[in-house]
Design a protein around this motif. Structure first.
Motif, PDB file in Angstrom:
ATOM      1  N   GLU A   1     106.413  69.072  69.941  1.00  0.00           N
ATOM      2  CA  GLU A   1     106.611  67.926  70.805  1.00  0.00           C
ATOM      3  C   GLU A   1     105.762  66.753  70.371  1.00  0.00           C
ATOM      4  O   GLU A   1     106.195  65.604  70.385  1.00  0.00           O
ATOM      5  CB  GLU A   1     106.268  68.296  72.260  1.00  0.00           C
ATOM      6  N   MET A   2     104.516  67.067  69.974  1.00  0.00           N
ATOM      7  CA  MET A   2     103.600  66.019  69.518  1.00  0.00           C
ATOM      8  C   MET A   2     104.172  65.325  68.285  1.00  0.00           C
ATOM      9  O   MET A   2     104.180  64.098  68.201  1.00  0.00           O
ATOM     10  CB  MET A   2     102.237  66.639  69.175  1.00  0.00           C
TER      11      MET A   2
ATOM     12  N   ILE B   1     111.928  74.316  80.672  1.00  0.00           N
ATOM     13  CA  ILE B   1     112.533  74.399  82.000  1.00  0.00           C
ATOM     14  C   ILE B   1     112.369  73.069  82.725  1.00  0.00           C
ATOM     15  O   ILE B   1     111.385  72.351  82.513  1.00  0.00           O
ATOM     16  CB  ILE B   1     111.892  75.547  82.816  1.00  0.00           C
ATOM     17  N   ASP B   2     113.336  72.747  83.573  1.00  0.00           N
ATOM     18  CA  ASP B   2     113.279  71.542  84.385  1.00  0.00           C
ATOM     19  C   ASP B   2     112.015  71.566  85.256  1.00  0.00           C
ATOM     20  O   ASP B   2     111.735  72.563  85.902  1.00  0.00           O
ATOM     21  CB  ASP B   2     114.520  71.491  85.286  1.00  0.00           C
TER      22      ASP B   2
ATOM     23  N   ASP C   1     107.302  53.698  75.057  1.00  0.00           N
ATOM     24  CA  ASP C   1     108.112  52.681  74.396  1.00  0.00           C
ATOM     25  C   ASP C   1     109.161  53.312  73.483  1.00  0.00           C
ATOM     26  O   ASP C   1     109.168  53.124  72.276  1.00  0.00           O
ATOM     27  CB  ASP C   1     107.217  51.729  73.594  1.00  0.00           C
TER      28      ASP C   1
ATOM     29  N   TYR D   1      96.923  77.574  80.782  1.00  0.00           N
ATOM     30  CA  TYR D   1      97.572  77.100  79.564  1.00  0.00           C
ATOM     31  C   TYR D   1      98.040  78.253  78.701  1.00  0.00           C
ATOM     32  O   TYR D   1      98.767  78.062  77.736  1.00  0.00           O
ATOM     33  CB  TYR D   1      96.576  76.241  78.773  1.00  0.00           C
TER      34      TYR D   1
ATOM     35  N   LEU E   1     100.223  70.946  85.425  1.00  0.00           N
ATOM     36  CA  LEU E   1      98.997  70.151  85.524  1.00  0.00           C
ATOM     37  C   LEU E   1      98.181  70.257  84.227  1.00  0.00           C
ATOM     38  O   LEU E   1      97.680  69.256  83.718  1.00  0.00           O
ATOM     39  CB  LEU E   1      98.175  70.636  86.727  1.00  0.00           C
TER      40      LEU E   1
ATOM     41  N   GLY F   1     109.748  64.589  79.976  1.00  0.00           N
ATOM     42  CA  GLY F   1     110.483  65.254  78.899  1.00  0.00           C
ATOM     43  C   GLY F   1     109.577  66.136  78.070  1.00  0.00           C
ATOM     44  O   GLY F   1     109.932  67.243  77.679  1.00  0.00           O
ATOM     45  N   PHE F   2     108.369  65.633  77.804  1.00  0.00           N
ATOM     46  CA  PHE F   2     107.392  66.405  77.034  1.00  0.00           C
ATOM     47  C   PHE F   2     107.099  67.718  77.751  1.00  0.00           C
ATOM     48  O   PHE F   2     107.178  68.794  77.173  1.00  0.00           O
ATOM     49  CB  PHE F   2     106.112  65.576  76.891  1.00  0.00           C
TER      50      PHE F   2
ATOM     51  N   ILE G   1     101.635  78.698  77.660  1.00  0.00           N
ATOM     52  CA  ILE G   1     102.272  77.621  76.907  1.00  0.00           C
ATOM     53  C   ILE G   1     102.279  77.931  75.424  1.00  0.00           C
ATOM     54  O   ILE G   1     101.266  78.313  74.865  1.00  0.00           O
ATOM     55  CB  ILE G   1     101.504  76.299  77.144  1.00  0.00           C
TER      56      ILE G   1
ATOM     57  N   ASN H   1     116.842  62.782  72.704  1.00  0.00           N
ATOM     58  CA  ASN H   1     116.580  64.106  73.230  1.00  0.00           C
ATOM     59  C   ASN H   1     117.738  65.005  72.823  1.00  0.00           C
ATOM     60  O   ASN H   1     118.706  65.162  73.534  1.00  0.00           O
ATOM     61  CB  ASN H   1     116.482  64.029  74.757  1.00  0.00           C
TER      62      ASN H   1
ATOM     63  N   PRO I   1      98.489  60.712  77.882  1.00  0.00           N
ATOM     64  CA  PRO I   1      99.586  60.655  78.855  1.00  0.00           C
ATOM     65  C   PRO I   1     100.867  61.220  78.263  1.00  0.00           C
ATOM     66  O   PRO I   1     101.155  60.992  77.099  1.00  0.00           O
ATOM     67  CB  PRO I   1      99.730  59.155  79.108  1.00  0.00           C
TER      68      PRO I   1
ATOM     69  N   ILE J   1      99.289  71.043  81.226  1.00  0.00           N
ATOM     70  CA  ILE J   1      99.991  70.391  80.106  1.00  0.00           C
ATOM     71  C   ILE J   1      99.727  68.894  80.141  1.00  0.00           C
ATOM     72  O   ILE J   1      99.436  68.268  79.121  1.00  0.00           O
ATOM     73  CB  ILE J   1     101.514  70.662  80.166  1.00  0.00           C
TER      74      ILE J   1
ATOM     75  N   ASN K   1     110.114  70.050  77.648  1.00  0.00           N
ATOM     76  CA  ASN K   1     110.397  70.643  76.343  1.00  0.00           C
ATOM     77  C   ASN K   1     109.389  71.731  76.003  1.00  0.00           C
ATOM     78  O   ASN K   1     109.735  72.747  75.411  1.00  0.00           O
ATOM     79  CB  ASN K   1     110.396  69.576  75.254  1.00  0.00           C
ATOM     80  N   VAL K   2     108.133  71.502  76.380  1.00  0.00           N
ATOM     81  CA  VAL K   2     107.112  72.509  76.108  1.00  0.00           C
ATOM     82  C   VAL K   2     107.364  73.762  76.944  1.00  0.00           C
ATOM     83  O   VAL K   2     107.250  74.878  76.458  1.00  0.00           O
ATOM     84  CB  VAL K   2     105.700  71.939  76.393  1.00  0.00           C
ATOM     85  N   ARG K   3     107.764  73.560  78.200  1.00  0.00           N
ATOM     86  CA  ARG K   3     107.955  74.714  79.081  1.00  0.00           C
ATOM     87  C   ARG K   3     109.360  75.305  78.962  1.00  0.00           C
ATOM     88  O   ARG K   3     109.586  76.437  79.376  1.00  0.00           O
ATOM     89  CB  ARG K   3     107.738  74.314  80.551  1.00  0.00           C
TER      90      ARG K   3
ATOM     91  N   LEU L   1     109.067  82.998  81.062  1.00  0.00           N
ATOM     92  CA  LEU L   1     109.115  82.654  82.484  1.00  0.00           C
ATOM     93  C   LEU L   1     109.944  83.699  83.210  1.00  0.00           C
ATOM     94  O   LEU L   1     110.905  84.235  82.662  1.00  0.00           O
ATOM     95  CB  LEU L   1     109.795  81.291  82.660  1.00  0.00           C
TER      96      LEU L   1
ATOM     97  N   SER M   1     105.294  74.892  70.492  1.00  0.00           N
ATOM     98  CA  SER M   1     106.177  73.896  71.088  1.00  0.00           C
ATOM     99  C   SER M   1     105.407  72.631  71.450  1.00  0.00           C
ATOM    100  O   SER M   1     105.962  71.546  71.436  1.00  0.00           O
ATOM    101  CB  SER M   1     106.919  74.460  72.298  1.00  0.00           C
ATOM    102  N   VAL M   2     104.112  72.788  71.752  1.00  0.00           N
ATOM    103  CA  VAL M   2     103.304  71.598  72.021  1.00  0.00           C
ATOM    104  C   VAL M   2     103.207  70.760  70.756  1.00  0.00           C
ATOM    105  O   VAL M   2     103.419  69.551  70.777  1.00  0.00           O
ATOM    106  CB  VAL M   2     101.887  71.967  72.515  1.00  0.00           C
TER     107      VAL M   2
ATOM    108  N   PRO N   1     113.584  54.578  73.612  1.00  0.00           N
ATOM    109  CA  PRO N   1     114.786  54.359  74.430  1.00  0.00           C
ATOM    110  C   PRO N   1     114.753  55.179  75.720  1.00  0.00           C
ATOM    111  O   PRO N   1     114.323  56.323  75.725  1.00  0.00           O
ATOM    112  CB  PRO N   1     115.915  54.831  73.517  1.00  0.00           C
TER     113      PRO N   1
ATOM    114  N   ASN O   1     119.487  77.086  84.328  1.00  0.00           N
ATOM    115  CA  ASN O   1     119.057  75.725  84.651  1.00  0.00           C
ATOM    116  C   ASN O   1     119.854  75.157  85.813  1.00  0.00           C
ATOM    117  O   ASN O   1     119.309  74.472  86.679  1.00  0.00           O
ATOM    118  CB  ASN O   1     119.208  74.819  83.429  1.00  0.00           C
TER     119      ASN O   1
ATOM    120  N   ASN P   1      97.259  66.920  77.287  1.00  0.00           N
ATOM    121  CA  ASN P   1      98.051  66.104  76.354  1.00  0.00           C
ATOM    122  C   ASN P   1      98.283  64.685  76.849  1.00  0.00           C
ATOM    123  O   ASN P   1      99.087  63.966  76.285  1.00  0.00           O
ATOM    124  CB  ASN P   1      99.413  66.780  76.110  1.00  0.00           C
TER     125      ASN P   1
ATOM    126  N   ARG Q   1     104.961  83.949  84.843  1.00  0.00           N
ATOM    127  CA  ARG Q   1     105.362  84.376  83.509  1.00  0.00           C
ATOM    128  C   ARG Q   1     105.106  85.858  83.347  1.00  0.00           C
ATOM    129  O   ARG Q   1     104.212  86.410  83.983  1.00  0.00           O
ATOM    130  CB  ARG Q   1     104.576  83.604  82.438  1.00  0.00           C
TER     131      ARG Q   1
END
Lengths: 180, 250, 180
Positions: B152-153, A116-117, A138, B141, A96, A108-109, B144, B163, A104, A98, A112-114, C144, B148-149, A140, C123, A102, C136
């Motif tokens: 990603e940005m 984990i799925d 916008d 947070y 929540l 995937g974002f 985190i 990906n 919208p 994250i 990747n930050v965490r 994690l 990595s944030v 692929p 995963n 950040n 964590r």
């Protein structure tokens, strides 16, 4: 298989499938003569009736489906309600924030930050109405992107997302240290 | 090189491979003969590479670890070697325990014979209704990684679209052997440092190190006393002579 | 509600939920005293046993879930036209064992024991719902940590992690470890 076993198999198949099961499929899987199936279902239902069971088998066209008895709807609803008032898990809270800081962002974002799925966590937040879809990115694959909702603002006593508390260590100096 | 027709056994990791070698060669897990284990380990690694079996970087790291322990035993005070060997033995015992426990647990697996049903679709308002202090957002947070944030940005803004699955590159020892020999064919000698020049990848560095050891073992090269220069020894007849010298040295 | 009705309500709620339902949620929704719930579940299960029913109620930690009986798996697979899913790989079993016996643990702990990168295996277990995030670790890097789930308990016929088989060599001497 004797009759008792066949009745058990019919129950197990109807339970596991969830959806209505065609008569011929049920008779084939449980090795019961299609003609004998209706009377066997009746036997099971009578047993359910006798003990006041919470479940029963309904006939829909040429299919059978196992369902709950209508009179227990209030208790089923109450069980859902208790689930609703369960506090957010650590993982849900993390996802929540994250999204909040950040938005919208795509799934995937978040993942990747965490590292984990996070699909189920996001689905859970969607169900609770704390986040919502905000279109597609916008790029692929056109991934869905998410943002926080009015329910989110209300739950955390915020007037708008601009009022989000500053993150600790967000000063310029600290970011430099981190990078080195 | 002789072609090998048998299929190599695949292992879950270097510890798995070591355990298999230990039981196959009847070594004592509580007091391992490092030299023997290392020898067998390198044979496996070579065979794997000859068969183009993709080995994870950890296999090469373990080779380097074994070599290090073996070298440490040559020092006048082998306490460190003893310590390192004990650590390795400890890890092996722990892992073997894990394997036994996993096997035992697997016996009771009924996961694919028991069925459950998916929840009934009931229309209900599931909107969250608890209220929290906003400060817990910033607190949540804390786990985190800002790095990595930011990554990603940047990735998002750069619209790097794929990906990518980051995979560790694995460099084979054989490729480094060829590389070193090619270098030596021209001049007959090379400075040790130049072999590592520009090699930043860990796997490549380990492979280079192993390649030098490999070539030394087979007598194709010799190393100067100060460990700075390597010399090409093309003539096979000197190999035996060198081997016997090496064996007496160890 | 009399006892018969309460038993029916418990059945209906468990059937409708599909997922494991925590004891307190079940007792709240069906207005059954939490202390009396286990014995009521036992009553229902005895009734199922007596008539050779295809379903049963399993206790998983502090939750209950309705599932099919193992012996009817062939008929269910035939009806749902599903193949027997592949058993867990050796790697998955190893990671699962390390997590189960040491939970909650970080990926680093698992990799230390196995001596090899285990991200994809973890995963995979997360996807199968056999393990889940458990917050964590409060050390640098905030890794994690993971624990096993109700799905894990159900899949290995356990009521709780305390029922895990004892670790080998915990009582016997070390020579036994070697041989296995």
């Amino acid at each position: 298989m004797d009759v008792k076993e066949k009745l058990g198999a019919i129950e197990a198949v109807l339970f596991a499938s969830g959806e209505p099961v065609e008569l011929f499929r049920l008779s084939e899987a449980c090795q019961v003569d299609a003609g004998a199936l209706p009377s066997m279902i009746r036997l099971i239902n009578e047993r359910y009736d006798d003990c006041g069971s919470g479940i029963c088998i309904k006939k829909l066209d040429s299919s059978y489906q196992m369902c709950t008895r209508e009179e227990f709807a209030p208790q089923i609803r109450a069980a859902l309600e208790t689930k609703r008032s369960a506090p957010l898990s650590n993982a849900a809270m993390e996802v929540l924030t994250i999204i909040a800081y950040n938005q919208p962002v795509s799934k995937g974002f978040v993942e990747n930050v965490r590292g984990i799925d996070s699909s189920s966590v996001i689905n859970n937040l969607l169900e609770k109405g704390l986040v919502e879809e905000a279109g597609r990115l916008d790029v692929p694959g056109k991934p869905l992107i998410y943002r926080t909702t009015a329910v989110f603002l209300r739950s955390f006593g915020l007037g708008s997302v601009s009022e989000l508390p500053p993150l600790p260590g967000q000063t310029a100096d600290e970011t430099n240290i981190e990078e080195s | 090189m002789t072609s090998i027709s048998f299929k190599l056994e695949v292992f879950e990791g270097p510890l798995d491979l070591l355990l298999s070698l230990i039981s196959r060669h009847k070594l004592n897990i509580c007091d391992i003969e490092i030299s023997k284990l290392l020898e067998q380990y390198l044979i496996y690694i070579d065979q794997a590479q000859e068969q183009n079996l993709e080995l994870a970087g950890e296999f090469l790291e373990m080779a380097a670890r074994l070599i290090y322990i073996k070298t440490a035993y040559l020092l006048p005070r082998p306490e460190e070697a003893e310590q390192l060997k004990k650590e390795l033995e400890g890890a092996l015992i722990e892992y073997s325990l894990c394997k036994v426990a996993a096997k035992k647990l697997a016996e009771s697996f009924v996961g694919n014979s028991i069925f459950v049903r998916s929840p009934m679709h009931i229309k209900a308002d599931m909107t969250y209704r608890l209220v929290h202090d906003p400060s817990c957002l910033a607190a949540a947070y804390s786990g985190i990684s800002r790095k990595s944030v930011r990554t990603e940005m940047t990735r998002m803004s750069a619209e790097s679209k794929i990906n990518s699955v980051v995979k560790r590159r694995i460099v084979s020892v054989m490729s480094k052997v060829v590389h070193i020999l090619r270098e030596l064919y021209a001049t007959g000698e090379a400075c040790m440092d130049t072999l590592y020049k520009g090699v930043t990848d860990r796997s490549a560095r380990v492979a280079t190190f192993l390649a030098v050891l490999e070539l030394t073992k087979s007598g194709r090269i010799t190393i100067s006393d100060d460990n700075m220069t390597i010399y090409f020894k093309g003539r096979k007849d000197r190999e035996k002579q060198w081997m016997s010298r090496k064996n007496s040295a160890l």
